[in-house]
Design a protein around this motif. Structure first.
Motif, PDB file in Angstrom:
ATOM      1  N   ASN A 236      -0.198  -1.559  -7.424  1.00 15.06           N
ATOM      2  CA  ASN A 236       0.109  -1.179  -5.693  1.00 15.06           C
ATOM      3  C   ASN A 236      -1.361  -1.019  -5.184  1.00 15.06           C
ATOM      4  O   ASN A 236      -1.617  -1.369  -4.095  1.00 15.06           O
ATOM      5  CB  ASN A 236       1.261  -0.298  -5.557  1.00 15.06           C
ATOM      6  CG  ASN A 236       2.687  -0.822  -5.887  1.00 15.06           C
ATOM      7  OD1 ASN A 236       2.727  -2.304  -6.231  1.00 15.06           O
ATOM      8  ND2 ASN A 236       3.560  -0.191  -6.007  1.00 15.06           N
TER       9      ASN A 236
ATOM     10  N   LEU B  43       2.937   4.011  -2.340  1.00 14.15           N
ATOM     11  CA  LEU B  43       1.850   4.301  -3.396  1.00 14.15           C
ATOM     12  C   LEU B  43       2.121   5.592  -3.693  1.00 14.15           C
ATOM     13  O   LEU B  43       1.353   6.153  -4.671  1.00 14.15           O
ATOM     14  CB  LEU B  43       0.500   4.357  -2.139  1.00 14.15           C
ATOM     15  CG  LEU B  43       0.454   2.971  -1.793  1.00 14.15           C
ATOM     16  CD1 LEU B  43      -0.939   2.757  -0.987  1.00 14.15           C
ATOM     17  CD2 LEU B  43       0.246   1.913  -2.837  1.00 14.15           C
ATOM     18  N   SER B  44       3.224   6.413  -3.225  1.00 12.23           N
ATOM     19  CA  SER B  44       3.378   7.805  -3.845  1.00 12.23           C
ATOM     20  C   SER B  44       4.673   7.805  -4.708  1.00 12.23           C
ATOM     21  O   SER B  44       5.363   9.020  -4.848  1.00 12.23           O
ATOM     22  CB  SER B  44       3.362   8.816  -2.735  1.00 12.23           C
ATOM     23  OG  SER B  44       4.434   8.482  -1.729  1.00 12.23           O
ATOM     24  N   ASP B  45       5.425   6.644  -5.005  1.00  9.42           N
ATOM     25  CA  ASP B  45       6.521   6.672  -5.620  1.00  9.42           C
ATOM     26  C   ASP B  45       6.552   7.295  -7.154  1.00  9.42           C
ATOM     27  O   ASP B  45       5.977   6.725  -7.797  1.00  9.42           O
ATOM     28  CB  ASP B  45       7.249   5.318  -5.670  1.00  9.42           C
ATOM     29  CG  ASP B  45       8.169   5.116  -6.279  1.00  9.42           C
ATOM     30  OD1 ASP B  45       8.976   6.377  -6.729  1.00  9.42           O
ATOM     31  OD2 ASP B  45       9.128   4.060  -6.605  1.00  9.42           O
TER      32      ASP B  45
ATOM     33  N   LYS C 288       2.139   1.244 -10.245  1.00 12.05           N
ATOM     34  CA  LYS C 288       1.297   2.011  -9.590  1.00 12.05           C
ATOM     35  C   LYS C 288      -0.198   1.356  -9.231  1.00 12.05           C
ATOM     36  O   LYS C 288      -0.763   1.405  -8.107  1.00 12.05           O
ATOM     37  CB  LYS C 288       1.082   3.690  -9.815  1.00 12.05           C
ATOM     38  CG  LYS C 288       2.372   4.372  -9.752  1.00 12.05           C
ATOM     39  CD  LYS C 288       2.090   5.796 -10.233  1.00 12.05           C
ATOM     40  CE  LYS C 288       3.710   6.606 -10.034  1.00 12.05           C
ATOM     41  NZ  LYS C 288       3.393   7.948 -10.773  1.00 12.05           N
ATOM     42  N   GLU C 289      -0.845   1.232 -10.409  1.00 12.49           N
ATOM     43  CA  GLU C 289      -2.093   0.553 -10.441  1.00 12.49           C
ATOM     44  C   GLU C 289      -2.055  -0.885  -9.718  1.00 12.49           C
ATOM     45  O   GLU C 289      -2.906  -1.028  -9.099  1.00 12.49           O
ATOM     46  CB  GLU C 289      -2.328   0.468 -11.878  1.00 12.49           C
ATOM     47  CG  GLU C 289      -3.872  -0.182 -12.090  1.00 12.49           C
ATOM     48  CD  GLU C 289      -4.183  -0.469 -13.764  1.00 12.49           C
ATOM     49  OE1 GLU C 289      -4.773  -1.484 -13.911  1.00 12.49           O
ATOM     50  OE2 GLU C 289      -3.856   0.520 -14.461  1.00 12.49           O
TER      51      GLU C 289
ATOM     52  N   ALA D  84       7.609   4.908 -10.247  1.00  7.10           N
ATOM     53  CA  ALA D  84       7.201   3.751 -10.281  1.00  7.10           C
ATOM     54  C   ALA D  84       6.407   3.911 -11.629  1.00  7.10           C
ATOM     55  O   ALA D  84       5.787   4.949 -11.968  1.00  7.10           O
ATOM     56  CB  ALA D  84       6.174   3.454  -9.317  1.00  7.10           C
TER      57      ALA D  84
ATOM     58  N   ASP E 214       3.436   3.501 -14.346  1.00  6.38           N
ATOM     59  CA  ASP E 214       1.896   3.282 -14.154  1.00  6.38           C
ATOM     60  C   ASP E 214       1.390   2.086 -14.038  1.00  6.38           C
ATOM     61  O   ASP E 214       0.507   1.889 -13.002  1.00  6.38           O
ATOM     62  CB  ASP E 214       1.082   4.022 -15.500  1.00  6.38           C
ATOM     63  CG  ASP E 214       1.503   5.470 -15.549  1.00  6.38           C
ATOM     64  OD1 ASP E 214       1.908   6.016 -14.790  1.00  6.38           O
ATOM     65  OD2 ASP E 214       1.068   5.911 -16.881  1.00  6.38           O
TER      66      ASP E 214
END
Length: 151
Positions: free
Chosen positions: A93, A80-82, A90-91, A85, A87
């Motif tokens: 995940n 979750l902090s990659d 990230k959303e 990745a 956007d």
């Protein structure tokens, strides 16, 4: 003779080291396709930078886990902090983390999924966090989630 034996031993050890490398998928679409193709559920690891390494060090880096995971699950790591990745990833995940009810990191969720008409449907099988006791105890608990005994 000794030289040949040492060379053989070197190649054997390097083979064993490579065979214990785990393949963690980071793309959920690919993971779902592989999971469905192999007919194995996904082990989805939700993690982030700065979370404790106990689960990684005491469970995932053991030979027992390597053998068990190869035979039972498709490994998926959602960091979750990659920073690399996209956007949208990230959303996605974060939405998955919330959908599976993950609160504390790291945590593992077992799930299967299907994609029909561009819509992904997940079936949560259970989740498990780090607990002291080693890989064998963790694998035993995971097996109880993946293969529940019907009473």
């Amino acid at each position: 003779m000794t030289k040949k034996l040492l060379i053989l031993l070197f190649f054997f050890c390097s083979f064993l080291m490579r065979s214990q490398n785990l393949v963690w998928r980071t793309n959920m679409t690919d993971a779902i396709a592989i999971s469905n193709e192999l007919r194995k559920p996904m082990l989805i690891l939700f993690t982030a930078t700065g979370v404790p390494d106990n689960l990684q060090n005491e469970i995932f880096k053991t030979p027992d886990f390597a053998v068990w995971s190869r035979d039972n699950v498709v490994l998926v790591k959602l960091d979750l902090s990659d920073v690399n990745a996209s956007d949208s990833d990230k959303e996605q995940n974060v939405r998955l983390k919330n959908a599976f009810g993950v609160v504390d990191l790291p945590e593992v969720c077992y799930a299967s999924a299907s994609i029909r008409k561009s819509k992904t449907t997940f079936s949560a099988l259970g989740k498990i966090a780090y607990k002291p006791g080693g890989a064998k105890a963790w694998i035993s608990e995971s097996n109880a989630i993946l293969h529940p005994v019907e009473e």
